[in-house]
Scaffold this motif. Structure first.
Motif, PDB file in Angstrom:
ATOM      1  N   GLU A  76      -8.334   0.057   8.166  1.00 42.83           N
ATOM      2  CA  GLU A  76      -9.776   0.325   8.246  1.00 42.83           C
ATOM      3  C   GLU A  76     -10.203   1.326   7.174  1.00 42.83           C
ATOM      4  O   GLU A  76     -11.207   1.127   6.479  1.00 42.83           O
ATOM      5  N   ASP A  77      -9.382   2.409   6.995  1.00 43.06           N
ATOM      6  CA  ASP A  77      -9.685   3.415   5.963  1.00 43.06           C
ATOM      7  C   ASP A  77      -9.707   2.769   4.587  1.00 43.06           C
ATOM      8  O   ASP A  77     -10.632   2.988   3.798  1.00 43.06           O
ATOM      9  N   ILE A  78      -8.664   1.946   4.303  1.00 42.48           N
ATOM     10  CA  ILE A  78      -8.589   1.299   2.979  1.00 42.48           C
ATOM     11  C   ILE A  78      -9.793   0.395   2.778  1.00 42.48           C
ATOM     12  O   ILE A  78     -10.418   0.388   1.715  1.00 42.48           O
ATOM     13  N   SER A  79     -10.181  -0.336   3.840  1.00 46.16           N
ATOM     14  CA  SER A  79     -11.320  -1.254   3.710  1.00 46.16           C
ATOM     15  C   SER A  79     -12.605  -0.466   3.399  1.00 46.16           C
ATOM     16  O   SER A  79     -13.551  -1.011   2.865  1.00 46.16           O
ATOM     17  N   ARG A  80     -12.588   0.835   3.783  1.00 43.99           N
ATOM     18  CA  ARG A  80     -13.778   1.652   3.471  1.00 43.99           C
ATOM     19  C   ARG A  80     -13.611   2.382   2.140  1.00 43.99           C
ATOM     20  O   ARG A  80     -14.357   3.303   1.835  1.00 43.99           O
ATOM     21  N   GLY A  81     -12.546   2.022   1.367  1.00 48.79           N
ATOM     22  CA  GLY A  81     -12.405   2.558   0.023  1.00 48.79           C
ATOM     23  C   GLY A  81     -11.445   3.719  -0.129  1.00 48.79           C
ATOM     24  O   GLY A  81     -11.236   4.216  -1.221  1.00 48.79           O
ATOM     25  N   LYS A  82     -10.834   4.174   0.974  1.00 51.34           N
ATOM     26  CA  LYS A  82      -9.893   5.286   0.853  1.00 51.34           C
ATOM     27  C   LYS A  82      -8.556   4.745   0.398  1.00 51.34           C
ATOM     28  O   LYS A  82      -7.655   4.518   1.202  1.00 51.34           O
ATOM     29  N   MET A  83      -8.430   4.526  -0.928  1.00 50.97           N
ATOM     30  CA  MET A  83      -7.249   3.862  -1.441  1.00 50.97           C
ATOM     31  C   MET A  83      -6.010   4.755  -1.443  1.00 50.97           C
ATOM     32  O   MET A  83      -4.901   4.287  -1.703  1.00 50.97           O
ATOM     33  N   ASP A  84      -6.170   6.047  -1.129  1.00 52.21           N
ATOM     34  CA  ASP A  84      -4.999   6.942  -1.133  1.00 52.21           C
ATOM     35  C   ASP A  84      -4.181   6.796   0.152  1.00 52.21           C
ATOM     36  O   ASP A  84      -3.093   7.335   0.251  1.00 52.21           O
ATOM     37  N   ARG A  85      -4.690   6.085   1.185  1.00 54.93           N
ATOM     38  CA  ARG A  85      -3.959   5.954   2.451  1.00 54.93           C
ATOM     39  C   ARG A  85      -2.769   4.994   2.284  1.00 54.93           C
ATOM     40  O   ARG A  85      -2.834   4.035   1.528  1.00 54.93           O
ATOM     41  N   GLU A  86      -1.660   5.312   2.976  1.00 54.35           N
ATOM     42  CA  GLU A  86      -0.452   4.479   2.836  1.00 54.35           C
ATOM     43  C   GLU A  86      -0.056   3.898   4.188  1.00 54.35           C
ATOM     44  O   GLU A  86      -0.220   4.553   5.223  1.00 54.35           O
ATOM     45  N   PHE A  87       0.496   2.692   4.178  1.00 56.69           N
ATOM     46  CA  PHE A  87       1.046   2.114   5.420  1.00 56.69           C
ATOM     47  C   PHE A  87       2.453   2.661   5.617  1.00 56.69           C
ATOM     48  O   PHE A  87       3.333   2.357   4.822  1.00 56.69           O
ATOM     49  N   GLU A  88       2.634   3.483   6.678  1.00 53.66           N
ATOM     50  CA  GLU A  88       3.967   4.074   6.922  1.00 53.66           C
ATOM     51  C   GLU A  88       4.535   3.503   8.218  1.00 53.66           C
ATOM     52  O   GLU A  88       3.906   3.614   9.270  1.00 53.66           O
ATOM     53  N   VAL A  89       5.714   2.911   8.155  1.00 52.39           N
ATOM     54  CA  VAL A  89       6.386   2.469   9.383  1.00 52.39           C
ATOM     55  C   VAL A  89       7.835   2.921   9.308  1.00 52.39           C
ATOM     56  O   VAL A  89       8.494   2.700   8.300  1.00 52.39           O
ATOM     57  N   ALA A 116       7.602  -5.436   8.537  1.00 51.17           N
ATOM     58  CA  ALA A 116       7.259  -6.570   7.674  1.00 51.17           C
ATOM     59  C   ALA A 116       5.751  -6.664   7.501  1.00 51.17           C
ATOM     60  O   ALA A 116       5.239  -6.893   6.395  1.00 51.17           O
ATOM     61  N   LEU A 117       5.030  -6.434   8.632  1.00 53.23           N
ATOM     62  CA  LEU A 117       3.569  -6.473   8.594  1.00 53.23           C
ATOM     63  C   LEU A 117       3.038  -5.369   7.672  1.00 53.23           C
ATOM     64  O   LEU A 117       2.183  -5.609   6.808  1.00 53.23           O
ATOM     65  N   ALA A 118       3.593  -4.148   7.819  1.00 52.99           N
ATOM     66  CA  ALA A 118       3.165  -3.015   6.991  1.00 52.99           C
ATOM     67  C   ALA A 118       3.454  -3.300   5.515  1.00 52.99           C
ATOM     68  O   ALA A 118       2.601  -3.037   4.646  1.00 52.99           O
ATOM     69  N   ASP A 119       4.653  -3.900   5.254  1.00 53.05           N
ATOM     70  CA  ASP A 119       5.002  -4.217   3.861  1.00 53.05           C
ATOM     71  C   ASP A 119       4.011  -5.215   3.260  1.00 53.05           C
ATOM     72  O   ASP A 119       3.581  -5.081   2.114  1.00 53.05           O
ATOM     73  N   ALA A 120       3.657  -6.221   4.090  1.00 51.90           N
ATOM     74  CA  ALA A 120       2.707  -7.233   3.615  1.00 51.90           C
ATOM     75  C   ALA A 120       1.376  -6.567   3.270  1.00 51.90           C
ATOM     76  O   ALA A 120       0.758  -6.852   2.240  1.00 51.90           O
ATOM     77  N   PHE A 121       0.942  -5.651   4.162  1.00 50.08           N
ATOM     78  CA  PHE A 121      -0.309  -4.916   3.906  1.00 50.08           C
ATOM     79  C   PHE A 121      -0.211  -4.078   2.639  1.00 50.08           C
ATOM     80  O   PHE A 121      -1.162  -3.974   1.860  1.00 50.08           O
ATOM     81  N   LYS A 122       1.008  -3.471   2.452  1.00 54.72           N
ATOM     82  CA  LYS A 122       1.206  -2.643   1.250  1.00 54.72           C
ATOM     83  C   LYS A 122       1.005  -3.484  -0.003  1.00 54.72           C
ATOM     84  O   LYS A 122       0.300  -3.091  -0.932  1.00 54.72           O
ATOM     85  N   ARG A 123       1.633  -4.703   0.014  1.00 52.25           N
ATOM     86  CA  ARG A 123       1.506  -5.576  -1.153  1.00 52.25           C
ATOM     87  C   ARG A 123       0.050  -5.993  -1.364  1.00 52.25           C
ATOM     88  O   ARG A 123      -0.454  -6.032  -2.484  1.00 52.25           O
ATOM     89  N   MET A 124      -0.645  -6.237  -0.221  1.00 56.68           N
ATOM     90  CA  MET A 124      -2.038  -6.643  -0.322  1.00 56.68           C
ATOM     91  C   MET A 124      -2.874  -5.517  -0.924  1.00 56.68           C
ATOM     92  O   MET A 124      -3.775  -5.747  -1.733  1.00 56.68           O
ATOM     93  N   LYS A 125      -2.503  -4.268  -0.526  1.00 52.90           N
ATOM     94  CA  LYS A 125      -3.250  -3.113  -1.036  1.00 52.90           C
ATOM     95  C   LYS A 125      -3.069  -2.993  -2.548  1.00 52.90           C
ATOM     96  O   LYS A 125      -4.027  -2.773  -3.299  1.00 52.90           O
ATOM     97  N   VAL A 126      -1.787  -3.221  -3.003  1.00 51.08           N
ATOM     98  CA  VAL A 126      -1.516  -3.149  -4.441  1.00 51.08           C
ATOM     99  C   VAL A 126      -2.329  -4.209  -5.172  1.00 51.08           C
ATOM    100  O   VAL A 126      -3.003  -3.927  -6.177  1.00 51.08           O
ATOM    101  N   SER A 127      -2.326  -5.446  -4.637  1.00 49.89           N
ATOM    102  CA  SER A 127      -3.085  -6.531  -5.283  1.00 49.89           C
ATOM    103  C   SER A 127      -4.562  -6.195  -5.329  1.00 49.89           C
ATOM    104  O   SER A 127      -5.248  -6.417  -6.341  1.00 49.89           O
ATOM    105  N   LEU A 128      -5.043  -5.634  -4.180  1.00 51.66           N
ATOM    106  CA  LEU A 128      -6.461  -5.271  -4.081  1.00 51.66           C
ATOM    107  C   LEU A 128      -6.803  -4.229  -5.148  1.00 51.66           C
ATOM    108  O   LEU A 128      -7.818  -4.342  -5.852  1.00 51.66           O
TER     109      LEU A 128
END
Ligand code: HEC
Length: 292
Positions: free
Chosen positions: A250-263, A271-283
């Protein structure tokens, strides 16, 4: 039915259903097994009691009565010649020590009113008469208590008639003692009464119920602990990490690109967090390209 529940509630609801079903099966099965045990134990007790009584009567019949009749042919001495008299007397002595154990020689037409069959005994004797049953065993209530009872019929043989035929034929002393009201009129082969051994089952059944209550208590406690443990595991390894991922996304979707998915775990959530991480990089890359 569970679709609108959270994962946590859904799993708890399923576990609660498993608990109710397994507890009812275990208690139901346990009750059946313990009751079978009570029946087996009661059966053994009645067998031993009957065998001891029959052996005494057989001893009287083979070793004592013939001698008494030989030495004292004219004397009326029922203590040594009437097996049933001896049995009912011994039964009373046994009852002094074991008041709940009952040995009855019941008859709807008794010499001794104490031997008068009660309603259930009379019905059972009737069934022996009609040939509907050869013997009976099972649970029966007597004076408000539950007993396990074994009943066997008694028929009049040739050697019974001289006392139980008519008051005129019977020994005058016997007639004097018991009167002429009832106890006579036996005909050869008739079912005239029943031997019934009653052993109490309330103590054994109460113990069985107590054992089951302890078992149900222990089982419930164990299930409760298991439920708490499963709940903790679900919260720490599923609910919290997912809530975490949702908050970061939700934070990333609001532009806070410094937030990280930590699991911390290494499972599907990772696996879900990793997928999100990759999506964040692509984004981030896409946004960079757009910005240029
Ligand atoms: C010597 C006489 C005598 C003979 C033989 C005899 N009985 Fe009896 N019977 C008695 C007496 C006396 C009683 C009462 C005992 C008591 O006070 O409990 C009795 C009691 C009974 C009772 C219990 C009900 C009642 O009448 O009080 C039955 C049933 C019975 N006898 C059946 C038989 C059978 C069956 C035989 C043959 C196997 C037999 N009797 C042989 C004298 C006799």
């Amino acid at each position: 039915m569970f679709r609108n529940l959270t994962i946590r509630k859904r799993i708890m609801a399923i576990l609660a259903i498993v608990y109710v079903i397994s507890l009812s099966l275990a208690v139901g099965g346990g009750y059946y097994v313990l009751r079978q045990d009570t029946i087996r134990e009661s059966n053994e007790k009645t067998e031993i009691f009957s065998a001891a009584m029959s052996s005494s009567a057989a001893y009287l019949g083979s070793a004592i009565r013939p001698k008494v009749l030989e030495y004292l042919p004219e004397t009326y001495f029922p203590e040594a010649t009437v097996g049933i008299f001896m049995l009912t007397t011994i039964a009373k002595t046994v009852q002094d020590q074991y008041p709940e154990y009952i040995y009855r020689i019941a008859s709807p037409n008794p010499l001794n009113p104490e031997n008068l069959a009660n309603e259930w005994e009379e019905q059972t004797i009737k069934k022996f008469e009609t040939g509907e049953m050869e013997s009976w065993r099972g649970f029966v209530e007597r004076d408000g208590k539950e007993y396990y009872a074994v009943a066997t019929p008694m028929s009049a043989g040739q050697n019974c008639i001289w006392c139980h035929d008519t008051p005129e034929v019977a020994h005058p002393k016997m007639v004097e003692q018991y009167g002429t009201r009832s106890g006579y009129g036996y005909t050869l082969g008739d079912v005239v009464g029943a031997r019934i051994v009653y052993v109490p089952t309330d103590v054994a059944l109460a113990q069985a119920k107590k054992k089951l209550a302890y078992f149900a208590g222990g089982f419930s406690l164990f299930f409760l602990l298991a439920l708490i443990a499963v709940d903790r595991i679900i919260v720490s390894s599923v609910v919290r990490p997912i809530e975490n991922i949702v908050a970061v996304a939700e934070d990333i979707s609001r532009g806070k690109m410094d937030r990280e998915f930590e699991v911390k775990s290494n499972d599907e959530i990772k696996a879900l967090a990793d997928a999100f991480k990759r999506m964040k990089v692509s984004l981030a890359k896409a946004m960079d390209i757009l910005r240029k």
